[in-house]
Scaffold this motif. Structure first.
Motif, PDB file in Angstrom:
ATOM      1  N   THR A  74      -0.221   1.386  -6.246  1.00 28.18           N
ATOM      2  CA  THR A  74      -1.290   0.652  -5.573  1.00 28.18           C
ATOM      3  C   THR A  74      -2.468   1.587  -5.276  1.00 28.18           C
ATOM      4  N   ILE A 112       0.830  -1.210   0.000  1.00 20.45           N
ATOM      5  CA  ILE A 112       0.000   0.000   0.000  1.00 20.45           C
ATOM      6  C   ILE A 112       0.864   1.260   0.000  1.00 20.45           C
ATOM      7  N   GLN A 113       2.139   1.132   0.391  1.00 22.91           N
ATOM      8  CA  GLN A 113       2.982   2.319   0.437  1.00 22.91           C
ATOM      9  C   GLN A 113       3.413   2.764  -0.959  1.00 22.91           C
ATOM     10  N   ARG A 114       3.200   1.954  -1.960  1.00 20.60           N
ATOM     11  CA  ARG A 114       3.560   2.322  -3.325  1.00 20.60           C
ATOM     12  C   ARG A 114       2.411   3.093  -3.969  1.00 20.60           C
TER      13      ARG A 114
END
Length: 137
Positions: free
Chosen positions: A7, A2-4
């Motif tokens: 995403t 989710i940190q990308r």
């Protein structure tokens, strides 16, 4: 995962193709009834496939090449969906009588395409970064 940023873009695309078509009509008929995508099985299949491809792309977060290819397929699918909407609104006989007003639902594939392109750019950027680090080893 989710940190990308890709995403986040893919989740937004998933919401646009999976949730918003239930809320916004594709167009409003001349008798005042709203036409939702559920009334046409072809639209249901294409929106469902687009949503599935977005979800599959999110799940393949470790395989950037697969994610990139799935994103391109999803873009092509949304272009087909958009083409069907344009064809339906422009080429049906008696269009002025049948469809009196276009709804925001017709523009959902465009918004989805924008987020998919942004996701693919971010995936490509990640892939280039990994390749540059591998060259240094």
């Amino acid at each position: 995962m989710i940190q990308r940023i890709q995403t986040v873009y893919l989740i937004l695309s998933l919401l646009i193709t999976g949730v918003l078509p239930f809320i916004f009509p594709l167009w409003i008929l001349s008798d005042g009834k709203e036409f939702y995508f559920m009334l046409n099985q072809g639209y249901v299949a294409l929106f469902g496939l687009s949503t599935s491809l977005s979800l599959l792309s999110i799940l393949f977060y470790k395989k950037r090449q697969h994610q990139f290819v799935i994103g391109r397929l999803n873009i092509i699918l949304n272009l087909i969906l958009l083409g069907l909407f344009v064809y339906r609104s422009l080429n049906i006989s008696g269009e002025a009588v049948v469809v009196s007003e276009k709804g925001i639902g017709m523009f959902l594939p465009i918004i989805s395409i924008v987020f998919l392109v942004l996701a693919n750019k971010a995936i490509k950027k990640d892939e280039d970064l990994v390749k540059s680090v591998d060259r240094l080893r």
